[in-house]
Each structure stands twice: as C-alpha cells, then as structure tokens.
Design an enzyme around this catalytic site. Structure first.
Site, PDB file in Angstrom:
ATOM      1  N   ARG A 250       1.023  -1.007  -0.088  1.00 41.56           N
ATOM      2  CA  ARG A 250      -0.156   0.059   0.043  1.00 41.56           C
ATOM      3  C   ARG A 250       0.973   1.387   0.151  1.00 41.56           C
ATOM      4  NH1 ARG A 250      -3.318  -2.800  -1.786  1.00 41.56           N
ATOM      5  NH2 ARG A 250      -5.435  -3.218  -0.962  1.00 41.56           N
ATOM      6  N   GLU A 278      -2.781   7.638  -4.868  1.00 42.14           N
ATOM      7  CA  GLU A 278      -2.960   6.648  -5.903  1.00 42.14           C
ATOM      8  C   GLU A 278      -4.010   7.076  -6.900  1.00 42.14           C
ATOM      9  OE1 GLU A 278      -1.816   2.530  -5.709  1.00 42.14           O
ATOM     10  OE2 GLU A 278      -3.654   1.999  -6.470  1.00 42.14           O
ATOM     11  N   HIS A 297      -0.646  -0.194 -10.191  1.00 44.91           N
ATOM     12  CA  HIS A 297      -1.293  -1.166  -9.316  1.00 44.91           C
ATOM     13  C   HIS A 297      -1.605  -2.539 -10.095  1.00 44.91           C
ATOM     14  CE1 HIS A 297      -3.470  -1.311  -5.354  1.00 44.91           C
ATOM     15  NE2 HIS A 297      -3.216  -2.407  -5.675  1.00 44.91           N
TER      16      HIS A 297
END
Length: 340
Positions: A250, A278, A297
């Site tokens: 994360r 993000e 991601h």
C-alpha cells in the site's frame, strides 16, 4: 448442523469485475451448487428489486467494488450465513455489524498473493540488473550505454533483501527469493513466528537492523493507522546508497515526499506498484526519474489470473454445501491483522 445442499446465492461486485471473473463455465459450476434466482449479480444493495432478492440469500460471493455490508444492508439479508470474497482483503466491505451477526467469512486472498509475489520476485531480479532504470535512461538519452553500474552495484548473487511484513505475500516472497544464489532475506514483522520465518528461508531482524543492511527493501505490511509512513524520512535515510525500495503493498506505508527527495537526489531507486496518493499527481518528480519505475497497481490478479480466484471461491462454496471444513475462513481478530 448439516448445511443446506443448495443454498441461495448472490454475486455482489462491480460489473467489470463480475464479467472478468465469471465466464459461462464458472457460472454453470455455481448454478450446480447453489440456487441462483435472477438477478444473479448486483453491484448495489438498496434498489427495490435487490431488496426483494436479498431476503432469501444465504451466501454472498463478493469482490472488488462491492458495497459495504453495514448494518442497514445486513438487515435486508436475514438468512445470510456466509460471505466468500473472490478478491483481496475484505477490510473495505465488512463492518462491526457483520461480525456481530456471526456471519462466516471466507477470503481467497492467498490466491491473490501469488501474482503479487511473482511480481515482487521479478522486481528484485530486475533491480539487481538495474534493468528498469537503465532502460529508462536509454529511452531518455538514446546513446547512454556507459557506466551500467551508476544505479548501484549490479548482480543477483550475494544480495541482501529486506522483507517488511511476513504476510500472505511476504512469506511467498521470502520462499521465492531462495531461488537466488547466496541470497540473505531479512524479515521484519513483530507478529511473525520466528520459526515460521526461518522455515521459509528468512532471518528475523529488527527494522533498524534490516534497513542498515539491505540492497533491496520490499514492503508487504498491512495498511493500518500504525503502519502509515512506517517508511519515512528517517527510515529511507538509513538505507544504503543505491538501495531499491519495492512497494507492492500500500502506498501509505511510505512517506511519498521523503521518497521523492531521496530518489531525486539519485541516492535511492524505487519500483512502485502502489503510491500515496494513487495515482500520484502529475507534478510528482517520481514520474520523471530514470531510477524510478511506477506501474499502475498491476501486481495483483489481472486478466486470466482472476479466474484462479473465482475457482478458489467456488471450491469453498463446494466445501460448504457438502459439509466439509472451510479452508480460508477468517475470524474478526485475524481479519484485523491481515494485509491487503
């Protein structure tokens, strides 16, 4: 108590996720094990049509982009006994009311850990050759073939890799790294059993010991209030020159501003599949640095890998309908500890 042989089920996830995870053959397998009245899928739990459907549901198959199972939603599902999550962490979707109701929860996130660990192993190996960084430099300067070691010592022999978080992914990464010759894998996780770490091939270490020693730092800790910016300015400064930070967990684990400064100086390299925020703002210097690789991601399950998660979820449903023990069941305490 003998479970029903054909429980009523409902798939709850985003439309694109549903279309990616449930092809015709997997829907047929689901229909062979469960009652599946129309609609068989939803991405919301509030419309009049879905409210009627929810009243008989015993099993939910959930996934990414599912709505939260809060007290109001659960009140519409008086017969709900089991949720099987066909994705990563269940953290965004469950509430205190879920656990208070005594609903059982399964999570096939261990299957999702497979591609993340594969991505991480590839990132470690590629960082040993400085391949992402040299490639970016070549694209920028076209004729820059000199000094391939300018991003740090090259090679994947006799390296030290630090793994922060002996999670589902972390333990797979530790085991996978044993393929490299003479690799030393240091592991920091205050909750990990040192014997399990050693059995996987790792060496338990404090965070300070790990940071001062490693060539590569790979993050696999959960996103919790206490882990936010666990890798901040002081921790980054403790790393050796030209160490590579890999983050597939994360983005919030890392202080982005501090990382920007270290990478912009050329002292540290980074391979980032997750960021904070993000996506990063367009103004972030990280986009422009040759010693930084950012991917959108993608380390977790994508494309054909998604079917592996669906199959694991359907395996759990089959165990439930035949009275066998569930293999991926979580309790509330384990849920609070686990990473994404």
């Amino acid at each position: 108590m003998t479970p029903p042989t054909c429980p009523e089920a409902l798939i709850v996830m985003g439309r694109e996720v549903f279309e990616a995870q449930f092809d015709e053959s997997r829907l047929e397998r689901l229909k062979a094990m469960a009652s599946l009245p129309e609609p068989i899928w939803t991405d919301e739990l509030t419309s009049e049509q879905i409210r009627t459907r929810l009243s008989g549901v015993e099993v939910l198959l959930t996934g990414w982009d599912a709505p939260v199972l809060d007290a109001a939603a659960l009140a519409r599902m008086p017969n709900l006994r089991l949720m099987i999550h066909c994705a990563g962490t269940i953290r965004p979707f469950v509430s205190e009311a879920f656990w208070e109701r005594g609903i059982r929860a399964c999570n096939v996130a261990d299957v999702n850990a497979i591609p993340v660990a594969e991505y991480t192993l590839a990132a470690v190996i590629m960082s040993g050759k400085a391949a992402p960084f040299l490639g970016a430099s070549l694209r920028a300067f076209r004729d820059d073939w000199t000094r391939p070691d300018r991003f740090g010592r090259l090679g994947n022999v006799s390296r030290t890799v630090g793994v922060v978080g002996f999670s589902r992914v972390g333990r797979r990464v530790v085991a996978a790294l044993q393929q490299l010759q003479d690799v030393t894998v240091l592991v920091y996780d205050p909750y990990a059993d040192p014997l399990e770490v050693a059995q996987a091939g790792g060496v338990p270490a404090s965070l300070d010991e790990l940071l001062a020693t490693v060539d590569v730092l790979s993050l696999h800790a959960p996103e919790l209030p206490e882990t936010r910016h666990m890798i901040g300015a002081a921790q980054l400064a403790a790393l050796r020159d030209h160490a590579t930070l890999i983050n597939t967990a994360r983005g919030s684990l890392v202080d982005t501003a501090a990382l920007e400064r270290e990478c912009a100086s050329g002292r540290l390299n980074a391979i980032l599949d997750v960021t904070d925020p993000e996506p990063l703002p367009a103004s972030s210097v990280l986009y422009d640095l040759s010693n930084v690789l950012i991917t959108p991601h993608i380390a977790g399950s994508l494309g054909t890998e998604l079917y592996r998660m669906t199959d694991a979820a359907l395996d759990e449903l089959e165990r439930y309908t035949t009275g066998l023990p569930l293999t991926t069941e979580l309790d509330s305490e384990e849920y609070l500890r686990l990473s994404a």
